[in-house]
Design a protein around this motif. Sequence first.
Motif, PDB file in Angstrom:
ATOM      1  N   GLY A   8     -12.863  72.064  52.911  1.00 32.35           N
ATOM      2  CA  GLY A   8     -14.078  72.190  52.127  1.00 32.35           C
ATOM      3  C   GLY A   8     -13.955  73.089  50.907  1.00 32.35           C
ATOM      4  N   LYS A   9     -12.826  73.749  50.743  1.00 35.10           N
ATOM      5  CA  LYS A   9     -12.624  74.638  49.596  1.00 35.10           C
ATOM      6  C   LYS A   9     -12.174  73.820  48.385  1.00 35.10           C
ATOM      7  CE  LYS A   9     -13.358  78.247  52.224  1.00 35.10           C
ATOM      8  NZ  LYS A   9     -14.621  79.010  52.131  1.00 35.10           N
ATOM      9  N   THR A  10     -12.691  74.163  47.229  1.00 30.08           N
ATOM     10  CA  THR A  10     -12.354  73.424  46.018  1.00 30.08           C
ATOM     11  C   THR A  10     -11.108  74.005  45.359  1.00 30.08           C
ATOM     12  OG1 THR A  10     -14.671  72.857  45.605  1.00 30.08           O
ATOM     13  CG2 THR A  10     -13.161  72.693  43.743  1.00 30.08           C
ATOM     14  N   VAL A  11     -10.153  73.129  45.077  1.00 27.90           N
ATOM     15  CA  VAL A  11      -8.922  73.524  44.392  1.00 27.90           C
ATOM     16  C   VAL A  11      -8.739  72.639  43.167  1.00 27.90           C
ATOM     17  CG1 VAL A  11      -6.422  73.785  44.562  1.00 27.90           C
ATOM     18  CG2 VAL A  11      -7.854  74.249  46.570  1.00 27.90           C
ATOM     19  N   LEU A  12      -8.562  73.264  42.022  1.00 29.80           N
ATOM     20  CA  LEU A  12      -8.287  72.546  40.782  1.00 29.80           C
ATOM     21  C   LEU A  12      -6.779  72.435  40.606  1.00 29.80           C
ATOM     22  CD1 LEU A  12      -9.035  71.319  38.012  1.00 29.80           C
ATOM     23  CD2 LEU A  12      -9.128  73.665  37.114  1.00 29.80           C
ATOM     24  N   VAL A  13      -6.279  71.213  40.558  1.00 27.89           N
ATOM     25  CA  VAL A  13      -4.846  70.969  40.374  1.00 27.89           C
ATOM     26  C   VAL A  13      -4.625  70.501  38.939  1.00 27.89           C
ATOM     27  CG1 VAL A  13      -2.848  69.617  41.109  1.00 27.89           C
ATOM     28  CG2 VAL A  13      -4.529  70.400  42.804  1.00 27.89           C
ATOM     29  N   ASP A  75     -16.233  74.351  31.488  1.00 24.20           N
ATOM     30  CA  ASP A  75     -17.651  73.994  31.484  1.00 24.20           C
ATOM     31  C   ASP A  75     -17.903  72.742  32.323  1.00 24.20           C
ATOM     32  OD1 ASP A  75     -18.038  76.139  29.797  1.00 24.20           O
ATOM     33  OD2 ASP A  75     -18.124  74.922  27.961  1.00 24.20           O
ATOM     34  N   GLU A  76     -16.993  71.788  32.258  1.00 22.86           N
ATOM     35  CA  GLU A  76     -17.174  70.561  33.029  1.00 22.86           C
ATOM     36  C   GLU A  76     -17.019  70.812  34.521  1.00 22.86           C
ATOM     37  OE1 GLU A  76     -15.728  67.282  29.668  1.00 22.86           O
ATOM     38  OE2 GLU A  76     -14.336  67.916  31.247  1.00 22.86           O
ATOM     39  N   VAL A  77     -16.043  71.653  34.894  1.00 18.77           N
ATOM     40  CA  VAL A  77     -15.882  71.994  36.313  1.00 18.77           C
ATOM     41  C   VAL A  77     -17.098  72.777  36.803  1.00 18.77           C
ATOM     42  CG1 VAL A  77     -14.520  73.315  37.969  1.00 18.77           C
ATOM     43  CG2 VAL A  77     -13.359  71.933  36.235  1.00 18.77           C
ATOM     44  N   ALA A  78     -17.589  73.715  35.987  1.00 23.83           N
ATOM     45  CA  ALA A  78     -18.762  74.517  36.360  1.00 23.83           C
ATOM     46  C   ALA A  78     -20.003  73.642  36.538  1.00 23.83           C
ATOM     47  CB  ALA A  78     -19.016  75.588  35.307  1.00 23.83           C
ATOM     48  N   ARG A  79     -20.053  72.563  35.808  1.00 24.04           N
ATOM     49  CA  ARG A  79     -21.168  71.617  35.947  1.00 24.04           C
ATOM     50  C   ARG A  79     -21.136  70.930  37.308  1.00 24.04           C
ATOM     51  NH1 ARG A  79     -19.845  66.879  32.378  1.00 24.04           N
ATOM     52  NH2 ARG A  79     -18.532  66.470  34.217  1.00 24.04           N
ATOM     53  N   ASP A  80     -19.907  70.687  37.820  1.00 25.66           N
ATOM     54  CA  ASP A  80     -19.754  69.908  39.044  1.00 25.66           C
ATOM     55  C   ASP A  80     -19.541  70.752  40.302  1.00 25.66           C
ATOM     56  OD1 ASP A  80     -19.940  67.629  37.464  1.00 25.66           O
ATOM     57  OD2 ASP A  80     -17.756  67.450  37.239  1.00 25.66           O
ATOM     58  N   ARG A  81     -19.048  71.985  40.155  1.00 23.68           N
ATOM     59  CA  ARG A  81     -18.752  72.842  41.293  1.00 23.68           C
ATOM     60  C   ARG A  81     -19.232  74.266  40.996  1.00 23.68           C
ATOM     61  NH1 ARG A  81     -17.712  68.342  42.601  1.00 23.68           N
ATOM     62  NH2 ARG A  81     -15.973  67.575  43.894  1.00 23.68           N
ATOM     63  N   SER A  82     -19.804  74.915  41.985  1.00 22.11           N
ATOM     64  CA  SER A  82     -20.312  76.281  41.779  1.00 22.11           C
ATOM     65  C   SER A  82     -19.193  77.308  41.754  1.00 22.11           C
ATOM     66  CB  SER A  82     -21.317  76.642  42.870  1.00 22.11           C
ATOM     67  OG  SER A  82     -20.714  76.557  44.158  1.00 22.11           O
ATOM     68  N   GLU A  83     -18.068  77.009  42.436  1.00 15.24           N
ATOM     69  CA  GLU A  83     -16.911  77.891  42.395  1.00 15.24           C
ATOM     70  C   GLU A  83     -15.669  77.109  42.806  1.00 15.24           C
ATOM     71  OE1 GLU A  83     -17.283  81.149  45.178  1.00 15.24           O
ATOM     72  OE2 GLU A  83     -16.470  79.951  46.809  1.00 15.24           O
ATOM     73  N   ILE A  84     -14.510  77.678  42.500  1.00 12.64           N
ATOM     74  CA  ILE A  84     -13.255  77.123  42.999  1.00 12.64           C
ATOM     75  C   ILE A  84     -12.516  78.229  43.743  1.00 12.64           C
ATOM     76  CG2 ILE A  84     -13.075  75.389  41.166  1.00 12.64           C
ATOM     77  CD1 ILE A  84     -10.964  77.123  39.836  1.00 12.64           C
ATOM     78  N   THR A  85     -11.807  77.835  44.779  1.00 13.36           N
ATOM     79  CA  THR A  85     -11.035  78.800  45.559  1.00 13.36           C
ATOM     80  C   THR A  85      -9.591  78.876  45.068  1.00 13.36           C
ATOM     81  OG1 THR A  85     -12.405  78.491  47.523  1.00 13.36           O
ATOM     82  CG2 THR A  85     -10.197  79.391  47.873  1.00 13.36           C
ATOM     83  N   GLY A  86      -9.089  77.760  44.565  1.00 13.87           N
ATOM     84  CA  GLY A  86      -7.700  77.744  44.136  1.00 13.87           C
ATOM     85  C   GLY A  86      -7.496  77.036  42.812  1.00 13.87           C
TER      86      GLY A  86
END
Length: 266
Positions: A8-13, A75-86
Amino acid sequence: MDFLKLEGKTVLVVGVANRKSVAWHTAQVLREVGADVIYSVRSEARRDSLRKLVGEAPIYVCDVEHQNQIDRLRDEVARDRSEITGLVHSVAFADYSAGWLPFHETPRAAFLQAVNVSCFSLMALSNAFRDLLNKEQGSVVATSISTTRMAAENYGYMAPVKAALDSAVCFLAKSFSAFSKVRFNAVCPGLLKTSASAGIPGYVDSYLFAEQATLRKAAVQTEEVANAIAFLLSPRSSGINSQGLVIDAGMETNYFDQELVSRASK
């Protein structure tokens, strides 16, 4: 059991090129453990090709050579996710259009571009995402190389660029520690079979030699690097910060392997 605690943790690759890339294999491992994987690629063409592999997962376009695109990505990631873990940084580029020159003839523009894309982009992305990264368990992992001090002619000027990346990892870890517990580490693999490596003259010979120089007589696999990245993203590696994790199957300790020495001395 969620051993890695990434479900469930969001990771941006950042940096998926194709199925052979470290970034792609990392994303596969993360998806297997239930992480919410989102992607950033360099161009619309790569987004189109990646879309066929990942379905409806968010894919953003960002050429990290340009700050305005990095800001847009945030900005686009912030629009879709409240935070990222990785955040996984698997980006490198070198312009060898001038040919394979001796290191002392490296073109200034090519070297500076390589530093910008392959090293400074880690700093720029980290700074842009500092408010989105989980302050308690955030983890940033960069992809480096097993050693930056072995002067392999066919690797050109990328080893010094990767040395800068390794140093940047340490300085980012220190800098972010002033306001968070976000960790910064690098994975440093030996020679791999990737599309990027295929363009290096003489790489196959170097790869085969490296394979014989490992303690197990078998080359490092991209999946092994991906597994290490997933571990470094995980809270299970919470005590590891500001490090470069070498993944070379013991090659670093085996330069005087008896079989290799015997062949060379004949």
